[in-house]
Design a protein around this motif. Structure first.
Motif, PDB file in Angstrom:
ATOM      1  N   CYS A 114       0.812  -1.217   0.000  1.00  0.00           N
ATOM      2  CA  CYS A 114       0.000   0.000   0.000  1.00  0.00           C
ATOM      3  C   CYS A 114       0.849   1.272   0.000  1.00  0.00           C
ATOM      4  O   CYS A 114       0.309   2.371  -0.183  1.00  0.00           O
ATOM      5  CB  CYS A 114      -0.935   0.010   1.211  1.00  0.00           C
ATOM      6  N   GLY A 115       2.154   1.143   0.235  1.00  0.00           N
ATOM      7  CA  GLY A 115       3.051   2.284   0.153  1.00  0.00           C
ATOM      8  C   GLY A 115       2.763   3.368   1.178  1.00  0.00           C
ATOM      9  O   GLY A 115       2.193   3.137   2.241  1.00  0.00           O
ATOM     10  N   GLN A 116       3.156   4.597   0.832  1.00  0.00           N
ATOM     11  CA  GLN A 116       2.983   5.736   1.737  1.00  0.00           C
ATOM     12  C   GLN A 116       1.513   6.041   1.969  1.00  0.00           C
ATOM     13  O   GLN A 116       1.125   6.452   3.069  1.00  0.00           O
ATOM     14  CB  GLN A 116       3.692   6.970   1.155  1.00  0.00           C
ATOM     15  N   ALA A 117       0.682   5.830   0.958  1.00  0.00           N
ATOM     16  CA  ALA A 117      -0.750   6.091   1.106  1.00  0.00           C
ATOM     17  C   ALA A 117      -1.339   5.191   2.187  1.00  0.00           C
ATOM     18  O   ALA A 117      -2.194   5.627   2.978  1.00  0.00           O
ATOM     19  CB  ALA A 117      -1.470   5.870  -0.224  1.00  0.00           C
ATOM     20  N   GLY A 118      -0.888   3.952   2.230  1.00  0.00           N
ATOM     21  CA  GLY A 118      -1.381   3.037   3.244  1.00  0.00           C
ATOM     22  C   GLY A 118      -0.978   3.467   4.638  1.00  0.00           C
ATOM     23  O   GLY A 118      -1.794   3.463   5.576  1.00  0.00           O
ATOM     24  N   GLN A 119       0.296   3.843   4.809  1.00  0.00           N
ATOM     25  CA  GLN A 119       0.764   4.297   6.127  1.00  0.00           C
ATOM     26  C   GLN A 119       0.004   5.544   6.565  1.00  0.00           C
ATOM     27  O   GLN A 119      -0.372   5.682   7.741  1.00  0.00           O
ATOM     28  CB  GLN A 119       2.269   4.610   6.054  1.00  0.00           C
ATOM     29  N   TRP A 120      -0.242   6.433   5.625  1.00  0.00           N
ATOM     30  CA  TRP A 120      -0.945   7.690   5.923  1.00  0.00           C
ATOM     31  C   TRP A 120      -2.380   7.414   6.362  1.00  0.00           C
ATOM     32  O   TRP A 120      -2.855   7.937   7.377  1.00  0.00           O
ATOM     33  CB  TRP A 120      -0.898   8.575   4.681  1.00  0.00           C
ATOM     34  N   LEU A 121      -3.087   6.565   5.615  1.00  0.00           N
ATOM     35  CA  LEU A 121      -4.475   6.264   5.939  1.00  0.00           C
ATOM     36  C   LEU A 121      -4.599   5.532   7.273  1.00  0.00           C
ATOM     37  O   LEU A 121      -5.563   5.721   8.002  1.00  0.00           O
ATOM     38  CB  LEU A 121      -5.106   5.433   4.824  1.00  0.00           C
ATOM     39  N   CYS A 122      -3.624   4.679   7.576  1.00  0.00           N
ATOM     40  CA  CYS A 122      -3.658   3.944   8.847  1.00  0.00           C
ATOM     41  C   CYS A 122      -3.578   4.886  10.042  1.00  0.00           C
ATOM     42  O   CYS A 122      -4.134   4.593  11.108  1.00  0.00           O
ATOM     43  CB  CYS A 122      -2.516   2.928   8.906  1.00  0.00           C
ATOM     44  N   ARG A 123      -2.918   6.002   9.866  1.00  0.00           N
ATOM     45  CA  ARG A 123      -2.820   6.965  10.966  1.00  0.00           C
ATOM     46  C   ARG A 123      -4.099   7.777  11.127  1.00  0.00           C
ATOM     47  O   ARG A 123      -4.342   8.348  12.195  1.00  0.00           O
ATOM     48  CB  ARG A 123      -1.629   7.904  10.732  1.00  0.00           C
ATOM     49  N   ASN A 175      -7.440   6.588  10.105  1.00  0.00           N
ATOM     50  CA  ASN A 175      -8.635   5.767  10.320  1.00  0.00           C
ATOM     51  C   ASN A 175      -8.428   4.863  11.537  1.00  0.00           C
ATOM     52  O   ASN A 175      -7.554   4.004  11.532  1.00  0.00           O
ATOM     53  CB  ASN A 175      -8.911   4.915   9.080  1.00  0.00           C
ATOM     54  N   PRO A 176      -9.236   5.041  12.588  1.00  0.00           N
ATOM     55  CA  PRO A 176      -9.066   4.197  13.794  1.00  0.00           C
ATOM     56  C   PRO A 176      -9.171   2.710  13.487  1.00  0.00           C
ATOM     57  O   PRO A 176      -8.526   1.892  14.149  1.00  0.00           O
ATOM     58  CB  PRO A 176     -10.223   4.659  14.694  1.00  0.00           C
ATOM     59  N   LYS A 177      -9.967   2.356  12.483  1.00  0.00           N
ATOM     60  CA  LYS A 177     -10.138   0.939  12.151  1.00  0.00           C
ATOM     61  C   LYS A 177      -8.831   0.323  11.670  1.00  0.00           C
ATOM     62  O   LYS A 177      -8.570  -0.860  11.880  1.00  0.00           O
ATOM     63  CB  LYS A 177     -11.219   0.798  11.070  1.00  0.00           C
ATOM     64  N   TRP A 178      -8.013   1.123  10.999  1.00  0.00           N
ATOM     65  CA  TRP A 178      -6.730   0.615  10.475  1.00  0.00           C
ATOM     66  C   TRP A 178      -5.553   0.964  11.376  1.00  0.00           C
ATOM     67  O   TRP A 178      -4.413   0.634  11.051  1.00  0.00           O
ATOM     68  CB  TRP A 178      -6.465   1.215   9.091  1.00  0.00           C
ATOM     69  N   SER A 179      -5.811   1.635  12.486  1.00  0.00           N
ATOM     70  CA  SER A 179      -4.711   2.208  13.274  1.00  0.00           C
ATOM     71  C   SER A 179      -3.761   1.159  13.829  1.00  0.00           C
ATOM     72  O   SER A 179      -2.596   1.452  14.086  1.00  0.00           O
ATOM     73  CB  SER A 179      -5.272   3.050  14.425  1.00  0.00           C
ATOM     74  N   THR A 180      -4.221  -0.084  14.036  1.00  0.00           N
ATOM     75  CA  THR A 180      -3.337  -1.116  14.607  1.00  0.00           C
ATOM     76  C   THR A 180      -2.493  -1.793  13.544  1.00  0.00           C
ATOM     77  O   THR A 180      -1.555  -2.505  13.872  1.00  0.00           O
ATOM     78  CB  THR A 180      -4.165  -2.199  15.315  1.00  0.00           C
ATOM     79  N   THR A 181      -2.817  -1.554  12.271  1.00  0.00           N
ATOM     80  CA  THR A 181      -2.126  -2.287  11.213  1.00  0.00           C
ATOM     81  C   THR A 181      -0.644  -1.989  11.136  1.00  0.00           C
ATOM     82  O   THR A 181       0.165  -2.901  11.058  1.00  0.00           O
ATOM     83  CB  THR A 181      -2.789  -2.002   9.846  1.00  0.00           C
ATOM     84  N   PRO A 182      -0.187  -0.715  11.171  1.00  0.00           N
ATOM     85  CA  PRO A 182       1.244  -0.463  10.985  1.00  0.00           C
ATOM     86  C   PRO A 182       2.101  -0.794  12.185  1.00  0.00           C
ATOM     87  O   PRO A 182       3.307  -0.853  12.070  1.00  0.00           O
ATOM     88  CB  PRO A 182       1.304   1.033  10.670  1.00  0.00           C
ATOM     89  N   ALA A 183       1.498  -0.987  13.357  1.00  0.00           N
ATOM     90  CA  ALA A 183       2.314  -1.202  14.568  1.00  0.00           C
ATOM     91  C   ALA A 183       3.203  -2.418  14.419  1.00  0.00           C
ATOM     92  O   ALA A 183       4.394  -2.384  14.715  1.00  0.00           O
ATOM     93  CB  ALA A 183       1.401  -1.353  15.780  1.00  0.00           C
ATOM     94  N   THR A 184       2.618  -3.511  13.911  1.00  0.00           N
ATOM     95  CA  THR A 184       3.403  -4.724  13.733  1.00  0.00           C
ATOM     96  C   THR A 184       4.458  -4.522  12.670  1.00  0.00           C
ATOM     97  O   THR A 184       5.557  -5.057  12.749  1.00  0.00           O
ATOM     98  CB  THR A 184       2.483  -5.890  13.339  1.00  0.00           C
TER      99      THR A 184
END
Length: 482
Positions: free
Chosen positions: A132-141, A143-152
């Motif tokens: 998902c690249g930078q767009a994915g990291q940005w959206l994860c920050r 959207n609360p629903k995706w917020s746990t995704t980048p931690a791992t």
């Protein structure tokens, strides 16, 4: 009952627009109660259809950082989108593989769909996020629903305290690979706080990279409250070369197994192996998982004890201790009257320690059906044994052959698999057919086309033709990427 009482003095629903001036004016009308109720309901309905004023936001969202990698082309993007809509997991995984291999990232409009998929994914969540690249990291920050995704993905140590079970498993697995002692230290400090189910899961993850450094920690777990955790700890200790328990098993076997020379035809001598019944095991070994009573009818307990011990001892170490070679030892054991009882335990030892001599010997026995015996062989050596698994366990063979790099199958083997499926087309699922198409060498598709052109119309042939046509379509889709 409430619906029947609407508009009467017995029941008046709450109105979310009570603070609106028009609602107050309707309430002040001199008409009857029913008229005022209907006017109020109609007004409320109009307000709901018109929507609401947006909440005032007193801050601005951070902008998305520029992408550092090139976005994927329209063709593969369209294919990924189609596989997501069709929920075709096999094709989606392949397209993602091709995307990652190309070093590109998803086009931004497709990122939300893939992030939603990442929420329900386990081991490949990090790969999905990376695509998902930078767009994915940005959206994860955002959207609360995706917020746990980048931690791992970041390897944040806080994930061990705050993450889901899957995230914690991923973190521990990664730590075990990069810092084995650190993984043990982490469990030593926190494992007592976990429930029995989690303790079992985390201890099982230690099976990769076992060493003598793990022995003290595992030894403590042999007194865990959970029986399954204790059994797992014993199993891990058994397979660590040089551990106290593994050494105890080796010593017991050297007492129970005896290799000696006997006269043959009164002239020559030959070595024979005997399983001794006059050397009982120490009672302590039965507490480590060795069963006292034979499960096999007609097989003495002492033979069954020896079989269980052999599953955990390296064949090379055992052969050296008995003064023979590993090849001679497996020959002796397979020549025993109780070879059938010994077989599954010999297979476990051969697989566990990847002993090539034992794997070769066991693969020549029809009773040995564990396909992992092939792991100790070179690829050129394995091909001679594929046929026996093809006829007895095609799904197991294909699962073994399918790899993450989508390596093409040898042409002859691919042809044999197609011939088998022509005769038994219902023996694998549609998903397996799709995955097989991704591993077929180009030359094998001519065989599929010949089947499609076959004029026969019986149910079996028609079913395989349908699968073959779908496999040809997958080949054409792949060619679009190229």
């Amino acid at each position: 009952m409430k619906a029947a009482l609407l508009g009467t003095g017995r029941f008046t629903p709450e109105n979310q627009q009570d603070d609106l001036p028009i609602i107050a004016r309707i309430g002040a009308l001199g008409s009857d109660r029913e008229d005022r109720f209907l006017k109020t309901a109609f007004t409320a309905l109009l307000y709901e259809e018109a929507g609401a004023k947006p909440s005032k936001i007193d801050h601005t969202l951070p902008g998305c950082p520029p992408e550092t990698r090139q976005p994927a082309g329209d063709k593969i993007t369209g294919l990924i989108h189609a596989s997501l809509k069709d929920r075709n997991e096999v094709l989606f995984r392949y397209y993602l593989f091709r995307l990652v291999k190309s070093g590109k990232v998803l086009q931004s409009w497709l990122v939300p769909m893939v992030l939603n998929k990442a929420l329900n994914s386990g081991k490949d969540r990090l790969q999905l996020l990376d695509a998902c690249g930078q767009a994915g990291q940005w959206l994860c920050r955002l959207n609360p629903k995706w917020s746990t995704t980048p931690a791992t993905a970041k390897g944040d140590e806080n994930i061990w305290e705050t993450g889901t079970l899957e995230e914690r498993k991923t973190y521990l697995t990664s730590l075990r690979k990069t810092d084995p002692e650190g993984a043990i230290a982490l469990l030593e400090n926190t494992l007592a706080e976990e429930n029995a189910g989690n303790r079992l899961i985390f201890v099982q993850l230690l099976s990769e990279g076992l060493s003598l450094r793990d022995e003290p920690f595992l030894q403590k777990l042999t007194s865990d409250k959970s029986q399954k955790v204790k059994e797992t700890a014993f199993d891990l200790l058994k397979q660590i070369p040089g551990s106290a328990l593994n050494h105890a098993y080796l010593e017991a076997l050297t007492r129970v197994l005896e290799v000696r020379e006997e006269k043959h035809l009164l002239i020559t001598k030959k070595k024979v192996l005997t399983i001794r019944g006059d050397m009982p095991l120490d009672d302590g070994l039965f507490k480590t998982g060795i069963e006292r009573v034979s499960r096999e009818k007609g097989v003495e307990d002492y033979v069954y004890h020896a079989a269980q011990l052999m599953a955990w001892v390296d064949p090379v170490v055992l052969a050296n201790a008995l003064g023979t070679t590993e090849q001679q030892l497996i020959t002796f054991l397979l020549g025993q009257k109780a070879a059938g009882t010994l077989m599954p335990f010999l297979v476990r030892a051969a697989v566990r320690f990847r002993n090539k001599a034992w794997c070769f010997a066991l693969l020549h026995r029809e009773e040995a059906t564990d396909i992992r015996l092939l792991d100790a062989l070179e690829e050129s050596e394995r091909q001679a044994f594929y046929g026996r698994f093809l006829n007895n366990n095609l799904t197991g063979l294909l699962t073994y052959l399918f790899d993450d790099n989508y390596t093409p199958l040898p042409l002859k083997l691919a042809g044999d698999i197609i011939d088998y499926l022509i005769r038994f087309p219902y023996n694998v699922t549609q998903a397996v057919y799709h995955r097989l198409a991704l591993h077929l060498p180009v030359a094998a598709f001519a065989k599929l086309q010949a089947v499609i052109n076959d004029p026969r119309q019986d149910y079996q042939t028609r079913y395989f033709k349908t699968q073959a046509s779908e496999m040809m379509r997958i080949k054409e889709l792949i060619q679009q990427i190229d």
